[in-house]
Design a protein around this motif. Structure first.
Motif, PDB file in Angstrom:
ATOM      1  N   LEU A   1       0.829  -1.203   0.000  1.00  0.00           N
ATOM      2  CA  LEU A   1       0.000   0.000   0.000  1.00  0.00           C
ATOM      3  C   LEU A   1       0.865   1.256   0.000  1.00  0.00           C
ATOM      4  O   LEU A   1       1.933   1.281   0.611  1.00  0.00           O
ATOM      5  N   PRO A   2       0.409   2.307  -0.673  1.00  0.00           N
ATOM      6  CA  PRO A   2       1.152   3.569  -0.659  1.00  0.00           C
ATOM      7  C   PRO A   2       0.979   4.292   0.670  1.00  0.00           C
ATOM      8  O   PRO A   2       0.091   3.976   1.457  1.00  0.00           O
ATOM      9  N   GLY A   3       1.847   5.263   0.909  1.00  0.00           N
ATOM     10  CA  GLY A   3       1.729   6.076   2.110  1.00  0.00           C
ATOM     11  C   GLY A   3       2.904   5.914   3.046  1.00  0.00           C
ATOM     12  O   GLY A   3       3.785   5.073   2.842  1.00  0.00           O
ATOM     13  N   LYS A   4       2.900   6.742   4.097  1.00  0.00           N
ATOM     14  CA  LYS A   4       4.001   6.757   5.063  1.00  0.00           C
ATOM     15  C   LYS A   4       3.546   6.367   6.467  1.00  0.00           C
ATOM     16  O   LYS A   4       4.360   6.291   7.377  1.00  0.00           O
ATOM     17  N   GLY A   5       2.252   6.144   6.657  1.00  0.00           N
ATOM     18  CA  GLY A   5       1.727   5.896   7.990  1.00  0.00           C
ATOM     19  C   GLY A   5       2.146   4.556   8.558  1.00  0.00           C
ATOM     20  O   GLY A   5       2.664   3.687   7.851  1.00  0.00           O
ATOM     21  N   PRO A   6       1.928   4.354   9.863  1.00  0.00           N
ATOM     22  CA  PRO A   6       2.375   3.136  10.543  1.00  0.00           C
ATOM     23  C   PRO A   6       1.654   1.890  10.059  1.00  0.00           C
ATOM     24  O   PRO A   6       0.478   1.927   9.706  1.00  0.00           O
ATOM     25  N   ARG A   7       2.378   0.778  10.090  1.00  0.00           N
ATOM     26  CA  ARG A   7       1.787  -0.525   9.790  1.00  0.00           C
ATOM     27  C   ARG A   7       1.397  -1.252  11.068  1.00  0.00           C
ATOM     28  O   ARG A   7       0.583  -2.161  11.046  1.00  0.00           O
ATOM     29  N   VAL A   8       2.009  -0.858  12.189  1.00  0.00           N
ATOM     30  CA  VAL A   8       1.715  -1.458  13.497  1.00  0.00           C
ATOM     31  C   VAL A   8       1.433  -0.341  14.488  1.00  0.00           C
ATOM     32  O   VAL A   8       2.208   0.618  14.592  1.00  0.00           O
ATOM     33  N   LEU A   9       0.326  -0.439  15.227  1.00  0.00           N
ATOM     34  CA  LEU A   9      -0.015   0.511  16.282  1.00  0.00           C
ATOM     35  C   LEU A   9      -0.100  -0.241  17.599  1.00  0.00           C
ATOM     36  O   LEU A   9      -0.835  -1.225  17.714  1.00  0.00           O
ATOM     37  N   VAL A  10       0.656   0.234  18.596  1.00  0.00           N
ATOM     38  CA  VAL A  10       0.614  -0.329  19.949  1.00  0.00           C
ATOM     39  C   VAL A  10       0.051   0.733  20.882  1.00  0.00           C
ATOM     40  O   VAL A  10       0.605   1.832  20.987  1.00  0.00           O
ATOM     41  N   LEU A  11      -1.049   0.418  21.551  1.00  0.00           N
ATOM     42  CA  LEU A  11      -1.625   1.325  22.548  1.00  0.00           C
ATOM     43  C   LEU A  11      -1.291   0.817  23.944  1.00  0.00           C
ATOM     44  O   LEU A  11      -1.469  -0.377  24.230  1.00  0.00           O
ATOM     45  N   THR A  12      -0.822   1.710  24.797  1.00  0.00           N
ATOM     46  CA  THR A  12      -0.476   1.363  26.178  1.00  0.00           C
ATOM     47  C   THR A  12      -1.119   2.378  27.124  1.00  0.00           C
ATOM     48  O   THR A  12      -1.412   3.504  26.718  1.00  0.00           O
ATOM     49  N   PRO A  13      -1.326   2.020  28.397  1.00  0.00           N
ATOM     50  CA  PRO A  13      -2.005   2.938  29.313  1.00  0.00           C
ATOM     51  C   PRO A  13      -1.141   4.087  29.827  1.00  0.00           C
ATOM     52  O   PRO A  13      -1.669   5.120  30.222  1.00  0.00           O
TER      53      PRO A  13
ATOM     54  N   ILE B   1       8.466   4.916  16.480  1.00  0.00           N
ATOM     55  CA  ILE B   1       8.316   6.167  17.227  1.00  0.00           C
ATOM     56  C   ILE B   1       7.269   6.004  18.323  1.00  0.00           C
ATOM     57  O   ILE B   1       6.440   5.097  18.276  1.00  0.00           O
ATOM     58  N   SER B   2       7.336   6.907  19.300  1.00  0.00           N
ATOM     59  CA  SER B   2       6.340   6.933  20.371  1.00  0.00           C
ATOM     60  C   SER B   2       5.695   8.313  20.418  1.00  0.00           C
ATOM     61  O   SER B   2       6.361   9.331  20.207  1.00  0.00           O
ATOM     62  N   ILE B   3       4.392   8.328  20.681  1.00  0.00           N
ATOM     63  CA  ILE B   3       3.618   9.570  20.801  1.00  0.00           C
ATOM     64  C   ILE B   3       2.967   9.555  22.177  1.00  0.00           C
ATOM     65  O   ILE B   3       2.052   8.775  22.435  1.00  0.00           O
ATOM     66  N   LEU B   4       3.462  10.428  23.063  1.00  0.00           N
ATOM     67  CA  LEU B   4       3.081  10.360  24.474  1.00  0.00           C
ATOM     68  C   LEU B   4       2.703  11.725  25.006  1.00  0.00           C
ATOM     69  O   LEU B   4       3.187  12.753  24.524  1.00  0.00           O
ATOM     70  N   GLY B   5       1.865  11.733  26.038  1.00  0.00           N
ATOM     71  CA  GLY B   5       1.595  12.959  26.750  1.00  0.00           C
ATOM     72  C   GLY B   5       2.872  13.466  27.409  1.00  0.00           C
ATOM     73  O   GLY B   5       3.697  12.685  27.864  1.00  0.00           O
ATOM     74  N   GLY B   6       3.040  14.791  27.432  1.00  0.00           N
ATOM     75  CA  GLY B   6       4.235  15.368  28.024  1.00  0.00           C
ATOM     76  C   GLY B   6       5.338  15.635  27.020  1.00  0.00           C
ATOM     77  O   GLY B   6       6.274  16.377  27.312  1.00  0.00           O
TER      78      GLY B   6
ATOM     79  N   HIS C   1       8.082   8.893   7.413  1.00  0.00           N
ATOM     80  CA  HIS C   1       7.736   7.478   7.299  1.00  0.00           C
ATOM     81  C   HIS C   1       7.754   6.825   8.685  1.00  0.00           C
ATOM     82  O   HIS C   1       8.674   7.072   9.475  1.00  0.00           O
ATOM     83  N   VAL C   2       6.754   6.004   8.986  1.00  0.00           N
ATOM     84  CA  VAL C   2       6.664   5.311  10.275  1.00  0.00           C
ATOM     85  C   VAL C   2       6.301   3.851  10.021  1.00  0.00           C
ATOM     86  O   VAL C   2       5.432   3.558   9.198  1.00  0.00           O
ATOM     87  N   ASP C   3       6.964   2.938  10.730  1.00  0.00           N
ATOM     88  CA  ASP C   3       6.602   1.520  10.664  1.00  0.00           C
ATOM     89  C   ASP C   3       5.813   1.086  11.897  1.00  0.00           C
ATOM     90  O   ASP C   3       4.779   0.443  11.778  1.00  0.00           O
ATOM     91  N   ILE C   4       6.321   1.427  13.086  1.00  0.00           N
ATOM     92  CA  ILE C   4       5.638   1.082  14.337  1.00  0.00           C
ATOM     93  C   ILE C   4       5.391   2.360  15.130  1.00  0.00           C
ATOM     94  O   ILE C   4       6.311   3.144  15.375  1.00  0.00           O
ATOM     95  N   LEU C   5       4.142   2.569  15.523  1.00  0.00           N
ATOM     96  CA  LEU C   5       3.765   3.708  16.350  1.00  0.00           C
ATOM     97  C   LEU C   5       3.290   3.182  17.700  1.00  0.00           C
ATOM     98  O   LEU C   5       2.355   2.379  17.763  1.00  0.00           O
ATOM     99  N   VAL C   6       3.947   3.625  18.766  1.00  0.00           N
ATOM    100  CA  VAL C   6       3.559   3.263  20.131  1.00  0.00           C
ATOM    101  C   VAL C   6       2.990   4.529  20.772  1.00  0.00           C
ATOM    102  O   VAL C   6       3.623   5.586  20.723  1.00  0.00           O
ATOM    103  N   ALA C   7       1.797   4.434  21.353  1.00  0.00           N
ATOM    104  CA  ALA C   7       1.143   5.647  21.829  1.00  0.00           C
ATOM    105  C   ALA C   7       0.258   5.375  23.034  1.00  0.00           C
ATOM    106  O   ALA C   7      -0.193   4.253  23.257  1.00  0.00           O
ATOM    107  N   THR C   8       0.014   6.435  23.795  1.00  0.00           N
ATOM    108  CA  THR C   8      -1.022   6.422  24.808  1.00  0.00           C
ATOM    109  C   THR C   8      -2.303   6.957  24.151  1.00  0.00           C
ATOM    110  O   THR C   8      -2.241   7.823  23.271  1.00  0.00           O
TER     111      THR C   8
END
Length: 214
Positions: free
Chosen positions: A69-81, A105-110, A123-130
């Motif tokens: 698929l075209p694009g740069k967005g993540p293929r894997v999303l991990v959500l943590t508390p 990459i990680s996307i976090l509060g703070g 470009h992102v492959d794995i995005l880990v986020a709250t």
């Protein structure tokens, strides 16, 4: 049983070996083959059982096959508390994927928004986020989930306890339905099972520790 028997790539096996790990834990033995088959999984596993490697290793293994698929967005999303857990997952993915050229990459509060905006613009492959911070970026149109293949909910019971259930459902409504979904939780109250039923397709259930009281 050794990691070499689980069907992981040579690059991952080398990274695991370099970290001194030889024998897989029970959750890894049960979960990794299921995940490599592309099945959804509902796993009962507490912190300290090796659950992070149980989902990160097969996720990295999947990324070794390029997306069509075209694009740069993540293929894997991990959500943590929590931020702390998100950073641990991000560190584990970086450690195990060091012989593979993936952007994690990680996307976090703070964390300052300009920094996060810059990370999300590439470009992102794995995005880990709250969940809360991820919703902020979703509502601003900064994340493209058109390439997403895998959703992982880590410590799902804690996310429910912290009131993230509505955020989780908002995220799920914005990602592809033909994805693989993994849910890891230390406890399995009815709310978790109901969440799993709404997110998953014929999941395999794996339990490696007794269900403890919430």
């Amino acid at each position: 049983m050794s990691f070499s028997s689980l069907g992981l790539s040579a690059e991952l096996l080398r990274a695991v070996s370099e970290k001194g790990y030889t024998q897989a834990t029970p959750i890894q033995l049960q979960a990794i083959p299921v995940i490599l088959e592309g099945r959804d999984i509902l796993a009962g596993a507490q912190t300290g059982t090796g659950k992070t490697a149980a989902f990160i290793l097969p996720a990295l293994n999947r990324l070794a096959t390029p997306s069509t698929l075209p694009g740069k967005g993540p293929r894997v999303l991990v959500l943590t508390p929590t931020r702390e857990l998100a950073q641990q997952v991000c560190d584990a993915a970086t450690k195990y994927g060091k012989n593979m050229r993936f952007k994690i990459i990680s996307i976090l509060g703070g964390m300052p928004y300009p920094v996060q905006n810059r990370l999300l613009s590439g470009h992102v492959d794995i995005l880990v986020a709250t969940p809360g911070r991820l919703i902020d970026h979703l509502e601003r149109g900064r994340i493209d989930f058109s390439r997403l293949e895998v959703l992982i909910l880590d410590e799902a019971d804690r996310m429910l306890d912290m009131g993230f259930i509505h955020d989780i459902r908002k995220v799920v409504a914005r990602i592809p339905q033909n994805r693989q979904t993994m849910l890891f939780s230390a406890t399995m109250p009815q709310e978790i099972r109901a969440l799993a039923d709404s997110l998953m397709k014929n999941p395999v259930s794996v339990q490696v520790a007794p269900v403890s009281a919430t």
